[in-house]
Design an enzyme around this catalytic site. Structure first.
Site, mmCIF file in Angstrom:
data_model
loop_
_atom_site.group_PDB
_atom_site.id
_atom_site.type_symbol
_atom_site.label_atom_id
_atom_site.label_comp_id
_atom_site.label_asym_id
_atom_site.label_seq_id
_atom_site.Cartn_x
_atom_site.Cartn_y
_atom_site.Cartn_z
ATOM 1 C CG ASP A 13 -40.115 13.079 -15.014
ATOM 2 O OD1 ASP A 13 -39.199 12.591 -14.334
ATOM 3 O OD2 ASP A 13 -39.959 14.054 -15.774
ATOM 4 C CG HIS A 41 -36.659 6.318 -10.710
ATOM 5 N ND1 HIS A 41 -37.430 6.497 -11.813
ATOM 6 C CD2 HIS A 41 -35.586 5.612 -11.106
ATOM 7 C CE1 HIS A 41 -36.848 5.920 -12.851
ATOM 8 N NE2 HIS A 41 -35.727 5.383 -12.454
HETATM 9 P P1 GDP Z 1 -40.155 8.143 -12.643
HETATM 10 O O1 GDP Z 1 -38.890 8.820 -13.051
HETATM 11 O O2 GDP Z 1 -40.887 7.543 -13.777
HETATM 12 O O3 GDP Z 1 -39.943 7.191 -11.513
HETATM 13 O O4 GDP Z 1 -41.133 9.257 -12.109
HETATM 14 P P2 GDP Z 1 -40.820 10.416 -11.051
HETATM 15 O O5 GDP Z 1 -40.576 9.835 -9.733
HETATM 16 O O6 GDP Z 1 -39.816 11.362 -11.609
HETATM 17 O O7 GDP Z 1 -42.169 11.242 -11.126
HETATM 18 C C1 GDP Z 1 -43.348 10.754 -10.728
HETATM 19 C C2 GDP Z 1 -43.872 11.641 -9.611
HETATM 20 O O8 GDP Z 1 -45.208 11.324 -9.378
HETATM 21 C C3 GDP Z 1 -43.178 11.450 -8.282
HETATM 22 O O9 GDP Z 1 -43.227 12.646 -7.564
HETATM 23 C C4 GDP Z 1 -44.027 10.374 -7.605
HETATM 24 O O10 GDP Z 1 -43.984 10.429 -6.190
HETATM 25 C C5 GDP Z 1 -45.389 10.767 -8.082
HETATM 26 N N1 GDP Z 1 -46.332 9.686 -8.284
HETATM 27 C C6 GDP Z 1 -46.119 8.423 -8.778
HETATM 28 N N2 GDP Z 1 -47.303 7.799 -8.940
HETATM 29 C C7 GDP Z 1 -48.257 8.670 -8.550
HETATM 30 C C8 GDP Z 1 -49.683 8.625 -8.516
HETATM 31 O O11 GDP Z 1 -50.327 7.657 -8.906
HETATM 32 N N3 GDP Z 1 -50.323 9.747 -8.068
HETATM 33 C C9 GDP Z 1 -49.662 10.855 -7.669
HETATM 34 N N4 GDP Z 1 -50.381 11.916 -7.258
HETATM 35 N N5 GDP Z 1 -48.326 10.943 -7.703
HETATM 36 C C10 GDP Z 1 -47.648 9.864 -8.138
#
Ligand code: GDP
Length: 426
Positions: A13, A41
Site C-alpha cells: 500500500d 492498487h
Molecule cells: P499500492 O498497493 O502500493 O498501489 O497502494 P494502494 O493503492 O493500496 O494505497 C495507496 C493509497 O494512497 C491509495 O488510496 C492511493 O490513491 C493513495 N495515494 C497514492 N499516492 C498518494 C499520495 O502521494 N498522496 C496521497 N494523499 N494519497 C496517495
C-alpha cells in the site's frame, strides 16, 4: 531502455499503483509477476478512480499491453469482472494478456482460504480470503492447473482426478464442508477457459521478442518487501515473493535485464493485518493519521479493512530497499503529513536494551522498540507543488532525511493521489 520494476519497500500500500500508472505512459508492456486479486492498487486519472486488483496498472493507457505473468494467481472470473468495469467506466482500450503458464485460482482455493481463517479464529493471518495461500500451496504441491490447461476436458479430468480426493478429505473432515464433484469442476473450468482463451499467450515468446525489439517493460510488484515469504516478517507474509528479483521468475525476464528498481516508500508507515509493526501509532494520534492517510483514509482497497499506521521506519525501509535491490526511491503520500507539528522518524531499534540498526527476523522483531529522531513539520498543504523546490524547506529536509537514513537516492516525491501529483527530482 532497461526493464524497470516498481516495487514496495514496506508492508504494501505504498502507492505503487499510482507510480505504475504514471510510468506506464512510456511503457510498452506492464507485467504483474506475482500475487493475485489480493492486490489493491488505487489509481486516479482522467478516467476516474480505479481500485485495480488483478489487472496491471498500465491498463488506462491505450497503447500499453498488460500481462499477467506465469507467477500470477489468475482468478478468471475476477479478471473478467474487473475488465468489464474498466470498459464500462471509459478506460479507452484495456489490453490484457494472460501467460499460458500462469495458474488458475481454482474454485476451492477461495473457500479453503476462508474456512482455514475461520478455523484459526483469533490466530487467523488476516488473509484477504482471495484463495492466494491455498493457490500457491497447490502450485508447489504440483497439483495446480495452468491457464493453458483449461481447454482440454480429457487432460483436465486426468489432472484433477487425483487432486480432488485430497481436497474432499480436507473439506469433509477438517472443515465440515460438502465434497466437490469432479464432473462439475471440469465443466466449470472449461467454461472459464472458454471465456479467457483469446487473452492467453506464450508470455516467454512475447517478452523475449519485446526485449529483442528494445521495447520498454515495466514490472509491477504487489505488496511490499516485508511481506516476502523468505525475507519478510514470516509468517505474516504473503505467499509469493514481491521482490523485484522474483520478476525474473514470475514474469520471465532475464535477471540482467532489470536495470532499474524503483522502491516505493511511504512517508509514514502502514500495515494491514497481524504481525510486528514497531512504529505503530495507536489511540487518537493513530486514528487521525489513518483518517488523513491515503486518498480517503487508510482502508484496504480490496477488503476495506482499516490499516494500522505509524511513523516512518528507516530500519525497516533500509532493509526493504536492500532486499529489493532498489536503484531509486519514490517517497509517497508526503502531503498527508502536513498537519503535524513535528515528525518522529525511527532511525534505530532497541532490543533487550541494545541498539539495533539491522532489521531483525520476526522472533526478535517482536521485542524491538523504536528509537526516534524528531524533525520539524511544515504545517501546510503541499499537494499543489510541482517541483522539489516548491516544497517547504521542512518537507524537503524530511525527504532528504529519509534518503540519508535509507541510503538510496530519492527520484520521485508523490504529493497527492492524482497522476499529476508527482515530483521528479533531478
Ligand atoms: P499500492 O498497493 O502500493 O498501489 O497502494 P494502494 O493503492 O493500496 O494505497 C495507496 C493509497 O494512497 C491509495 O488510496 C492511493 O490513491 C493513495 N495515494 C497514492 N499516492 C498518494 C499520495 O502521494 N498522496 C496521497 N494523499 N494519497 C496517495
Amino acid at each position: 531502455m532497461p526493464v524497470t520494476a516498481v516495487v514496495g519497500a514496506n508492508w504494501g500500500d505504498e502507492g505503487k499503483g499510482k507510480l505504475c500508472d504514471y510510468l506506464a505512459e512510456t511503457a510498452d508492456i506492464v507485467i504483474r509477476f506475482q500475487g493475485g486479486k489480493n492486490a489493491g492498487h488505487t489509481i486516479i486519472n482522467q478516467y476516474g478512480k480505479f481500485a485495480l486488483h488483478l489487472v496491471p496498472c498500465g491498463v488506462c493507457h491505450a497503447h500499453t499491453t498488460n500481462l499477467l505473468g506465469p507467477g500470477v494467481a489468475v482468478d478468471v472470473a475476477a479478471l473478467l469482472t474487473e475488465l468489464a468495469e474498466l470498459r464500462e467506466r471509459g478506460a479507452p482500450n484495456p489490453h490484457v494478456l494472460v501467460a499460458d503458464r500462469a495458474q488458475v485460482v481454482l474454485p476451492w482455493h477461495v473457500e479453503l482460504d476462508r474456512l482455514e481463517e475461520a478455523r484459526r479464529g483469533a490466530a487467523k493471518f488476516g488473509s484477504t480470503q482471495s484463495g492466494i495461500a491455498p493457490f500457491y500451496a497447490d502450485k508447489y504441491l504440483k497439483v495446480g492447473i495452468q491457464v493453458g490447461e483449461l481447454f482440454d476436458a480429457g487432460h483436465l479430468r486426468a489432472r484433477l482426478e487425483h487432486t480432488l480426493p485430497r481436497i474432499n478429505v480436507l473439506r469433509e473432515h477438517l472443515y465440515d464442508a460438502a465434497p466437490l464433484c469432479l464432473d462439475r469442476v471440469v465443466e466449470e473450468l472449461l467454461a472459464l477457459g472458454a471465456k479467457v482463451r483469446e487473452m492467453v499467450v506464450d508470455a516467454t515468446a512475447l517478452l523475449q521478442a519485446a526485449l529483442r525489439d528494445g521495447k520498454h517493460l515495466l514490472l509491477e510488484g504487489q505488496l511490499g518487501a516485508l511481506r516476502d515469504p523468505d525475507h519478510g516478517i514470516y509468517p505474516y507474509v504473503t505467499s509469493s515473493s514481491p521482490l523485484a528479483g522474483f520478476a525474473t521468475v514470475g514474469a520471465g525476464v532475464p535477471a540482467h535485464a532489470i536495470g532499474r528498481v524503483v522502491a516505493t516508500v511511504k512517508a509514514y508507515s502502514s500495515c494491514v493485518g497481524a504481525g510486528p509493526f514497531t512504529t505503530e501509532l495507536t489511540g487518537p494520534r493513530g486514528d487521525e493519521l489513518r483518517e488523513r492517510g491515503g486518498d480517503a483514509g487508510e482502508y484496504g482497497a480490496t477488503t476495506g479493512r482499516p490499516r494500522r499506521v505509524g511513523w516512518f521506519d528507516a530500519v525497516a525501509t533500509r532493509y526493504g530497499c536492500a532486499v529489493q535491490g532498489a536503484t531509486e526511491m519514490a517517497v509517497t503520500l508526503l502531503d498527508v503529513l502536513g498537519y503535524l507539528d513535528e515528525l518522529p522518524v525511527c532511525t534505530a531499534y532497541e532490543v533487550d536494551g541494545r541498539r539495533v540498526d539491522d532489521f531483525p527476523a520476526t522472533a526478535v522483531l517482536e521485542r524491538a522498540r523504536p528509537r526516534y529522531e524528531t524533525l520539524p513539520g511544515w504545517k501546510c498543504d503541499i499537494s499543489g507543488a510541482r517541483s522539489f523546490g516548491e516544497l517547504p524547506p521542512a518537507a524537503q529536509s524530511y525527504v532528504r532525511a529519509i534518503e540519508a537514513a535509507v541510503g538510496v537516492p530519492v527520484r520521485w516525491v508523490s504529493n497527492g493521489p492524482r497522476r499529476e501529483q508527482l515530483i521528479r527530482l533531478t
